[in-house]
Every structure is written in C-alpha cells, then in structure tokens.
Design a protein around this motif. Structure first.
Motif, short mmCIF file in Angstrom:
data_model
loop_
_atom_site.label_atom_id
_atom_site.label_comp_id
_atom_site.label_asym_id
_atom_site.label_seq_id
_atom_site.Cartn_x
_atom_site.Cartn_y
_atom_site.Cartn_z
N THR A 199 -3.47 -5.64 -5.30
CA THR A 199 -4.21 -6.92 -4.79
C THR A 199 -3.34 -7.74 -4.14
OG1 THR A 199 -5.67 -8.62 -5.47
CG2 THR A 199 -3.93 -8.15 -6.99
N ALA A 200 -3.77 -8.50 -2.76
CA ALA A 200 -3.15 -9.48 -2.26
C ALA A 200 -2.42 -10.61 -2.68
CB ALA A 200 -3.77 -9.61 -0.73
N ARG A 214 -16.80 -8.32 9.97
CA ARG A 214 -15.17 -8.65 9.54
C ARG A 214 -14.66 -9.89 10.12
NH1 ARG A 214 -15.36 -4.13 6.08
NH2 ARG A 214 -14.57 -2.41 7.29
N LYS A 267 -14.11 -4.57 0.20
CA LYS A 267 -15.11 -4.22 1.29
C LYS A 267 -16.35 -3.49 0.97
CE LYS A 267 -11.31 -4.86 4.47
NZ LYS A 267 -9.68 -4.10 4.89
N SER A 308 0.81 -1.25 -0.17
CA SER A 308 0.04 -0.01 0.13
C SER A 308 0.77 1.15 -0.09
CB SER A 308 -0.82 0.23 0.87
OG SER A 308 -1.87 -1.15 1.21
N ASN A 314 -14.01 -16.20 -1.81
CA ASN A 314 -13.28 -15.79 -2.87
C ASN A 314 -14.04 -15.78 -4.37
OD1 ASN A 314 -11.11 -14.91 -1.22
ND2 ASN A 314 -9.83 -16.34 -1.64
N ASP A 324 -7.47 -0.06 -5.27
CA ASP A 324 -7.27 -0.77 -4.11
C ASP A 324 -8.41 -2.01 -4.11
OD1 ASP A 324 -7.11 -1.75 -1.44
OD2 ASP A 324 -6.66 0.14 -0.76
N SER A 325 -7.90 -3.20 -4.42
CA SER A 325 -9.08 -4.21 -4.68
C SER A 325 -9.48 -4.61 -3.18
CB SER A 325 -8.02 -5.35 -5.05
OG SER A 325 -7.63 -5.37 -6.45
N ASP A 326 -8.60 -4.42 -2.06
CA ASP A 326 -9.16 -4.64 -0.70
C ASP A 326 -10.22 -3.72 -0.47
OD1 ASP A 326 -8.80 -6.37 1.39
OD2 ASP A 326 -7.69 -4.79 2.73
N LYS A 327 -9.96 -2.47 -0.44
CA LYS A 327 -10.92 -1.63 -0.07
C LYS A 327 -12.21 -1.61 -1.06
CE LYS A 327 -11.10 3.02 -1.12
NZ LYS A 327 -10.45 4.08 -1.70
#
Length: 197
Positions: A110-111, A65, A36, A15, A83, A30-33
């Motif tokens: 992305t993670a 979460r 969510k 990040s 996923n 930002d895939s994580d954001k």
C-alpha cells in the motif's frame, strides 16, 4: 496469521519488491489494484464517488481516473474524502482476503501507511526507499509523465527519513540483486517472527 505492511514512496519500487515476496510464496495483496477494482465494481462506492465528484467521475469505460487524479491533487480536502470512501472498503476486502490465506504471514502492499496513521494495523512494516532523483526518473519512464507531475505526487508523501523512523524494516532498492538478497533475508526473519503468532 501475521500481517505485514509494505510501503514506499512513488518510484521506490515497492511493486518490484512485492513481486519478489510473491516468488518466495508469500501472499501479497495489491491495495492499489484492488482499490481500482472496487471503485469499478461496488455500487456503494460508485454512488459515493459520484456524490463527491459529480457524474464526470465515471465514463462508459468505468472510473474516470485522470479526471479524479487531476481534481484531488489540487484539493487536499477532496482527496481525504475520497480516501474516506475507498480505504475502509479496501481494508475490509483485505482482511477477508487475508483470512482465506494459508501462509505464516501475508503482505499488504500500500502506498500510504505512515501518512495515514495506519501503522498500528500491521504487526510489522517494511519501507522501500530509493534516492529521490532515481524515483523521479523511474516514474517519468514508467508513466511517460513530466517531472513536474511526479514532483506534485511526491508532495503528498512523507520523506523517506521520516518514514524510516517508524518502519520496522527498511530496504533500499537500487541494485536489484542486492534488493533480492535483502528480501530473502527478511523473508526468513519474518517466518521466524510469524512462528510466534
């Protein structure tokens, strides 16, 4: 439009690197954001998650979460099903977003890229690395969690060496000034590559 995937294990500082690219004017997703947000706003996704986890998956405040994290970290099959719900929705959202950008290239932070066999979805991939002990310390400080819980999360991710064999570019993120120099150099290289698209 050239599409670049940016990844790295937990605590690697992806990040931080993503922000450095933003400061150079590169659009970064930002895939994580976004995942969510989609889990909170899409009725289709919400219904699928409730079907999978039960009503406990959501509280009045939205996605529960901690409940979901505790459940999936102990159950790989449930994690894969989650996923399977979220990743395709994020992919579509990302492609729609990328289509609207006016830039030689965009980055999707992305993670998991290599773990999910998703590398072929990108023109190039960047891997952010840091020694394991450094990563553990960063996450313990950042998330105020026990070392054991960080180690549990790391178990779901590949070793940096395995990912480095597949990544197009690797940046070791230990010293912020050096990382910034590497990002600047890579940005110029990516602009050159993007001009061929």
């Amino acid at each position: 439009m050239m599409i670049v995937g940016l990844t790295g294990g937990i605590g690697s500082g992806k990040s931080t690197v993503a922000q450095m690219f933003r400061e150079l004017g590169v659009p970064v997703y930002d895939s994580d954001k976004e995942a969510k947000q989609l889990m909170g706003s899409s009725e289709t996704i919400k219904n699928a998650i409730v079907d999978l986890f039960g009503k406990e998956a959501y509280t009045e405040d939205g996605l529960n979460r901690s409940f979901i994290a505790n459940t999936v970290f102990k159950n790989r099959e449930l994690l894969e099903k989650l996923n399977g719900i979220v990743h395709p929705a994020v992919r579509k959202h990302f492609l729609d977003w990328a289509h609207d950008q006016e830039s030689p290239y965009v980055i999707q932070e992305t993670a998991l890229i290599f773990e999910n066999g998703a590398a072929e979805k990108y023109d190039y991939t960047i891997l952010i690395t840091a020694p394991e002990e450094t990563r553990v310390q960063r996450v313990v400080q950042r998330d105020e969690v026990a070392r054991e819980s960080v180690a549990d999360r790391m178990k779901h991710q590949w070793e940096d060496d395995d990912k480095a064999k597949l990544a197009d570019f690797t940046i070791e993120n230990l010293d912020l000034e050096k990382t910034k120099e590497k990002v600047n150099e890579l940005h110029l290289k990516l602009l050159g590559l993007a001009s061929k698209f």
